[in-house]
Design a protein around this motif. Structure first.
Motif, mmCIF file in Angstrom:
data_model
loop_
_atom_site.group_PDB
_atom_site.id
_atom_site.type_symbol
_atom_site.label_atom_id
_atom_site.label_comp_id
_atom_site.label_asym_id
_atom_site.label_seq_id
_atom_site.Cartn_x
_atom_site.Cartn_y
_atom_site.Cartn_z
ATOM 1 N N PHE A 1 3.000 6.619 -9.703
ATOM 2 C CA PHE A 1 3.836 5.429 -9.542
ATOM 3 C C PHE A 1 3.844 5.017 -8.069
ATOM 4 O O PHE A 1 3.650 3.844 -7.732
ATOM 5 N N ASP A 2 4.063 5.990 -7.177
ATOM 6 C CA ASP A 2 4.119 5.733 -5.742
ATOM 7 C C ASP A 2 2.782 5.191 -5.239
ATOM 8 O O ASP A 2 2.742 4.216 -4.472
ATOM 9 N N ARG A 3 1.682 5.769 -5.673
ATOM 10 C CA ARG A 3 0.349 5.330 -5.248
ATOM 11 C C ARG A 3 0.096 3.894 -5.682
ATOM 12 O O ARG A 3 -0.333 3.059 -4.890
ATOM 13 N N ARG A 4 0.393 3.590 -6.939
ATOM 14 C CA ARG A 4 0.157 2.234 -7.451
ATOM 15 C C ARG A 4 1.079 1.213 -6.787
ATOM 16 O O ARG A 4 0.666 0.090 -6.484
ATOM 17 N N ALA A 5 2.332 1.595 -6.528
ATOM 18 C CA ALA A 5 3.259 0.684 -5.847
ATOM 19 C C ALA A 5 2.786 0.421 -4.421
ATOM 20 O O ALA A 5 2.849 -0.715 -3.940
ATOM 21 N N SER A 6 2.290 1.443 -3.752
ATOM 22 C CA SER A 6 1.788 1.266 -2.385
ATOM 23 C C SER A 6 0.563 0.364 -2.364
ATOM 24 O O SER A 6 0.446 -0.506 -1.489
ATOM 25 N N GLN A 7 -0.349 0.552 -3.312
ATOM 26 C CA GLN A 7 -1.536 -0.302 -3.385
ATOM 27 C C GLN A 7 -1.149 -1.758 -3.631
ATOM 28 O O GLN A 7 -1.693 -2.674 -3.007
ATOM 29 N N ALA A 8 -0.212 -1.974 -4.528
ATOM 30 C CA ALA A 8 0.229 -3.345 -4.821
ATOM 31 C C ALA A 8 0.936 -3.959 -3.621
ATOM 32 O O ALA A 8 0.760 -5.150 -3.325
ATOM 33 N N ALA A 9 1.715 -3.167 -2.897
ATOM 34 C CA ALA A 9 2.415 -3.670 -1.706
ATOM 35 C C ALA A 9 1.412 -4.110 -0.646
ATOM 36 O O ALA A 9 1.609 -5.138 0.015
ATOM 37 N N VAL A 10 0.338 -3.355 -0.487
ATOM 38 C CA VAL A 10 -0.697 -3.725 0.477
ATOM 39 C C VAL A 10 -1.321 -5.060 0.079
ATOM 40 O O VAL A 10 -1.566 -5.923 0.920
ATOM 41 N N ARG A 11 -1.558 -5.247 -1.213
ATOM 42 C CA ARG A 11 -2.135 -6.511 -1.685
ATOM 43 C C ARG A 11 -1.178 -7.682 -1.461
ATOM 44 O O ARG A 11 -1.621 -8.807 -1.228
ATOM 45 N N LEU A 12 0.119 -7.438 -1.525
ATOM 46 C CA LEU A 12 1.095 -8.503 -1.290
ATOM 47 C C LEU A 12 1.198 -8.848 0.196
ATOM 48 O O LEU A 12 1.578 -9.956 0.546
ATOM 49 N N GLY A 13 0.861 -7.893 1.038
ATOM 50 C CA GLY A 13 0.938 -8.129 2.478
ATOM 51 C C GLY A 13 2.376 -8.211 2.949
ATOM 52 O O GLY A 13 3.313 -7.893 2.218
ATOM 53 N N ASN A 14 2.555 -8.664 4.168
ATOM 54 C CA ASN A 14 3.898 -8.805 4.715
ATOM 55 C C ASN A 14 4.534 -10.045 4.099
ATOM 56 O O ASN A 14 4.179 -11.156 4.434
ATOM 57 N N SER A 15 5.457 -9.836 3.198
ATOM 58 C CA SER A 15 6.117 -10.934 2.486
ATOM 59 C C SER A 15 7.605 -10.974 2.795
ATOM 60 O O SER A 15 8.409 -11.398 1.977
ATOM 61 N N THR A 16 7.963 -10.513 3.957
ATOM 62 C CA THR A 16 9.367 -10.369 4.331
ATOM 63 C C THR A 16 10.181 -11.625 4.044
ATOM 64 O O THR A 16 9.845 -12.711 4.499
ATOM 65 N N GLY A 17 11.215 -11.437 3.244
ATOM 66 C CA GLY A 17 12.153 -12.507 2.931
ATOM 67 C C GLY A 17 11.698 -13.488 1.872
ATOM 68 O O GLY A 17 12.489 -14.300 1.403
ATOM 69 N N GLN A 18 10.428 -13.426 1.474
ATOM 70 C CA GLN A 18 9.944 -14.345 0.446
ATOM 71 C C GLN A 18 10.362 -13.856 -0.932
ATOM 72 O O GLN A 18 10.588 -12.674 -1.145
#
Length: 160
Positions: free
Chosen positions: A67-84
């Motif tokens: 779960f942690d690995r997949r969430a981290s991979q997806a977060a990288v694909r989203l990039g810095n989305s702070t506040g969006q």
């Protein structure tokens, strides 16, 4: 971030000091909580092989490590989305739970949209939250696009 009685919830003592010492069976499971505490990463570190999520539709069982690995991979694909805001039109699934964690890790705000709502109802929500991105499972792509059009939004719609 939840506040109670003028204090951050993470500052509230849950276990007395006598129960958090080195001899305590929970000592290795303790970590300071903060407004950015990531429970998935915490459990991936201390209980990596424990089951984090079971997808009822597929029967897939995910450990905290996976779960942690997949969430981290997806977060990288989203990039810095702070506040969006990132809206999601999807049925409940392990992928949506992972995406929720990924959105938080990317600094964004996860906005789940109920796929049972009609396009005009979703349009009201899209107008209100102004998401930067709407992710939709393939079966809800046309619903998401219709809602975005009704909202007068140029929000990007992408497959989940």
């Amino acid at each position: 971030m939840i506040a109670a009685c003028g204090h951050w919830i993470c500052d509230i003592t849950i276990l007395p000091a006598t129960e958090t010492g080195a001899g305590n069976r929970h000592a290795n499971m303790s970590a300071p909580l903060s407004p950015s505490f990531d429970p998935i990463a915490f459990h991936a570190r201390f209980r990596p092989d424990a089951i984090a999520c079971v997808d009822l539709a597929s029967g897939e069982r995910l450990t905290y490590r996976d779960f942690d690995r997949r969430a981290s991979q997806a977060a990288v694909r989203l990039g810095n989305s702070t506040g969006q805001r990132i809206a999601v039109v999807a049925r409940n699934s392990a992928d949506v739970a992972i995406l929720s964690a990924a959105v938080e890790r990317a600094g964004a705000i996860f906005v789940p949209l109920n796929w049972r709502l009609a396009a005009p109802e979703l349009a009201d929500i899209l107008r209100d939250c102004e998401p930067a991105l709407v992710l939709a499972q393939p079966e809800f792509d046309s619903l998401a696009r219709e809602a975005a059009a009704l909202a007068g939004s140029s929000t990007r719609i992408a497959p989940l």
